[in-house]
Design a protein around this motif. Structure first.
Motif, PDB file in Angstrom:
ATOM      1  N   TRP A  77       0.796  -1.136  -0.056  1.00  0.00           N
ATOM      2  CA  TRP A  77      -0.075  -0.086   0.079  1.00  0.00           C
ATOM      3  C   TRP A  77       0.717   1.390  -0.060  1.00  0.00           C
ATOM      4  CZ3 TRP A  77       0.719   3.362   4.059  1.00  0.00           C
ATOM      5  CH2 TRP A  77       1.320   2.817   5.244  1.00  0.00           C
ATOM      6  N   ALA A  78       0.301   2.479  -0.411  1.00  0.00           N
ATOM      7  CA  ALA A  78       1.090   3.484  -0.292  1.00  0.00           C
ATOM      8  C   ALA A  78      -0.189   4.710   0.006  1.00  0.00           C
ATOM      9  CB  ALA A  78       1.611   3.791  -1.879  1.00  0.00           C
ATOM     10  N   CYS A  79       0.143   5.881   0.462  1.00  0.00           N
ATOM     11  CA  CYS A  79      -0.555   6.872   0.766  1.00  0.00           C
ATOM     12  C   CYS A  79       0.134   8.216   0.754  1.00  0.00           C
ATOM     13  CB  CYS A  79      -1.207   7.002   2.234  1.00  0.00           C
ATOM     14  SG  CYS A  79      -2.155   8.373   2.458  1.00  0.00           S
ATOM     15  N   ALA A  80       0.077   8.839  -0.317  1.00  0.00           N
ATOM     16  CA  ALA A  80       0.601  10.238  -0.763  1.00  0.00           C
ATOM     17  C   ALA A  80      -0.516  11.313  -0.224  1.00  0.00           C
ATOM     18  CB  ALA A  80       1.185  10.345  -2.078  1.00  0.00           C
ATOM     19  N   THR A  81       0.274  12.465   0.663  1.00  0.00           N
ATOM     20  CA  THR A  81      -0.637  13.699   0.832  1.00  0.00           C
ATOM     21  C   THR A  81       0.077  14.820   0.560  1.00  0.00           C
ATOM     22  OG1 THR A  81       0.356  13.423   3.188  1.00  0.00           O
ATOM     23  CG2 THR A  81      -1.661  12.213   2.804  1.00  0.00           C
ATOM     24  N   ALA A  82      -0.387  15.761   0.188  1.00  0.00           N
ATOM     25  CA  ALA A  82       0.178  17.322  -0.052  1.00  0.00           C
ATOM     26  C   ALA A  82      -0.748  18.359   0.159  1.00  0.00           C
ATOM     27  CB  ALA A  82       0.845  17.185  -1.372  1.00  0.00           C
ATOM     28  N   LEU A  98       4.657   0.593  -3.900  1.00  0.00           N
ATOM     29  CA  LEU A  98       3.983   1.095  -5.176  1.00  0.00           C
ATOM     30  C   LEU A  98       3.770   2.428  -5.685  1.00  0.00           C
ATOM     31  CD1 LEU A  98       0.221  -0.698  -3.946  1.00  0.00           C
ATOM     32  CD2 LEU A  98       2.375  -1.633  -5.389  1.00  0.00           C
ATOM     33  N   TRP A  99       4.325   3.374  -4.708  1.00  0.00           N
ATOM     34  CA  TRP A  99       4.319   4.717  -5.291  1.00  0.00           C
ATOM     35  C   TRP A  99       5.843   4.851  -5.779  1.00  0.00           C
ATOM     36  CZ3 TRP A  99       0.245   8.053  -5.096  1.00  0.00           C
ATOM     37  CH2 TRP A  99       0.552   9.427  -5.445  1.00  0.00           C
ATOM     38  N   ASP A 100       6.770   4.157  -5.347  1.00  0.00           N
ATOM     39  CA  ASP A 100       7.945   4.153  -6.081  1.00  0.00           C
ATOM     40  C   ASP A 100       7.807   3.846  -7.799  1.00  0.00           C
ATOM     41  OD1 ASP A 100       8.978   5.114  -3.886  1.00  0.00           O
ATOM     42  OD2 ASP A 100      10.202   3.204  -3.532  1.00  0.00           O
ATOM     43  N   VAL A 101       7.146   2.693  -7.818  1.00  0.00           N
ATOM     44  CA  VAL A 101       6.666   2.202  -9.093  1.00  0.00           C
ATOM     45  C   VAL A 101       6.056   3.420 -10.154  1.00  0.00           C
ATOM     46  CG1 VAL A 101       5.524   0.534 -10.515  1.00  0.00           C
ATOM     47  CG2 VAL A 101       6.443  -0.359  -8.570  1.00  0.00           C
ATOM     48  N   LEU A 102       5.092   4.083  -9.365  1.00  0.00           N
ATOM     49  CA  LEU A 102       4.312   4.874 -10.064  1.00  0.00           C
ATOM     50  C   LEU A 102       5.534   6.186 -10.535  1.00  0.00           C
ATOM     51  CD1 LEU A 102       1.652   6.385 -10.822  1.00  0.00           C
ATOM     52  CD2 LEU A 102       1.498   7.313  -8.546  1.00  0.00           C
ATOM     53  N   ASP A 103       6.329   6.703  -9.413  1.00  0.00           N
ATOM     54  CA  ASP A 103       7.225   7.583  -9.609  1.00  0.00           C
ATOM     55  C   ASP A 103       8.283   7.394 -10.893  1.00  0.00           C
ATOM     56  OD1 ASP A 103       6.014   9.534  -8.118  1.00  0.00           O
ATOM     57  OD2 ASP A 103       7.479   9.339  -6.344  1.00  0.00           O
ATOM     58  N   GLU A 104       8.621   6.037 -10.981  1.00  0.00           N
ATOM     59  CA  GLU A 104       9.571   5.464 -12.058  1.00  0.00           C
ATOM     60  C   GLU A 104       8.785   5.861 -13.463  1.00  0.00           C
ATOM     61  OE1 GLU A 104      10.712   1.589 -11.080  1.00  0.00           O
ATOM     62  OE2 GLU A 104      11.680   2.190  -9.219  1.00  0.00           O
ATOM     63  N   ILE A 105       7.412   5.497 -13.454  1.00  0.00           N
ATOM     64  CA  ILE A 105       6.712   5.323 -14.626  1.00  0.00           C
ATOM     65  C   ILE A 105       6.641   6.974 -14.844  1.00  0.00           C
ATOM     66  CG2 ILE A 105       4.544   5.200 -15.533  1.00  0.00           C
ATOM     67  CD1 ILE A 105       4.249   2.648 -13.964  1.00  0.00           C
ATOM     68  N   ARG A 106       6.402   7.964 -14.026  1.00  0.00           N
ATOM     69  CA  ARG A 106       6.267   9.309 -14.361  1.00  0.00           C
ATOM     70  C   ARG A 106       7.556   9.867 -14.628  1.00  0.00           C
ATOM     71  NH1 ARG A 106       2.106  12.352 -10.409  1.00  0.00           N
ATOM     72  NH2 ARG A 106       3.393  11.578  -8.572  1.00  0.00           N
ATOM     73  N   ALA A 107       8.720   9.565 -14.165  1.00  0.00           N
ATOM     74  CA  ALA A 107       9.938  10.024 -14.508  1.00  0.00           C
ATOM     75  C   ALA A 107      10.279   9.524 -16.277  1.00  0.00           C
ATOM     76  CB  ALA A 107      11.096   9.481 -13.572  1.00  0.00           C
ATOM     77  N   TYR A 108       9.993   8.341 -16.372  1.00  0.00           N
ATOM     78  CA  TYR A 108       9.970   7.965 -17.832  1.00  0.00           C
ATOM     79  C   TYR A 108       9.173   8.819 -18.785  1.00  0.00           C
ATOM     80  CZ  TYR A 108      10.182   5.247 -21.905  1.00  0.00           C
ATOM     81  OH  TYR A 108      10.165   4.646 -23.171  1.00  0.00           O
ATOM     82  N   TRP A 109       7.853   9.020 -18.211  1.00  0.00           N
ATOM     83  CA  TRP A 109       7.180   9.941 -19.123  1.00  0.00           C
ATOM     84  C   TRP A 109       7.506  11.254 -19.430  1.00  0.00           C
ATOM     85  CZ3 TRP A 109       1.402  11.072 -16.930  1.00  0.00           C
ATOM     86  CH2 TRP A 109       0.596  11.373 -18.027  1.00  0.00           C
TER      87      TRP A 109
END
Length: 141
Positions: A77-82, A98-109
């Motif tokens: 699980w992951a929970c991001a707040t801002a 999970l959030w690290d996976v998402l951030d890796e995808i966004r970095a590639y993007w």
């Protein structure tokens, strides 16, 4: 969103999604990217579903405070707040980040201007596996 439900289908991850809102993570970091509702950007959602299938999401916004939660049946699980334009604080637990996976995808993007899922060649193998390829990127489903 899952296409079907019933006794033979894995249960929703609603309890883990709800619990993730209030848990301290085994790992707590700051993400370089804003909190995002993953389901809205087609490319991001599609790529995440290929790289890490089975993740469910919950997104909330109250005023300027945004919360995004991800959960998987393996217990990750992951929970991001801002708030406002601050970098999100991300709490993560379970066997995968999970959030690290998402951030890796966004970095590639951001680096390439698009994700390889858009325009990928698809090949369905005789054994039923599906291979996707675009440029140097390859994956088998």
């Amino acid at each position: 969103m899952h296409a079907r439900h019933g006794e033979d289908y894995p249960p929703a991850l609603s309890a883990l999604l709800a619990a993730a809102h209030d848990q301290d993570g085994e790992q707590v970091t700051r993400s370089p990217y804003p909190v995002v509702d993953v389901a809205n950007p087609w490319d991001l959602d599609s790529m995440l579903r290929i790289i890490a299938p089975g993740i469910e999401h919950a997104d909330h916004q109250t005023g300027e405070r945004r919360i995004a939660v991800m959960a998987h049946a393996d217990g990750s699980w992951a929970c991001a707040t801002a708030t406002g334009s601050e970098r999100p604080t991300v709490h993560q637990g379970g066997p995968r980040r999970l959030w690290d996976v998402l951030d890796e995808i966004r970095a590639y993007w951001l680096q390439h201007g698009e994700l390889p899922v858009r325009g990928a060649r698809v090949r369905i193998m005789p054994d039923g596996r599906t291979r996707l390829a675009r440029g140097m990127w390859r994956t088998t489903l």
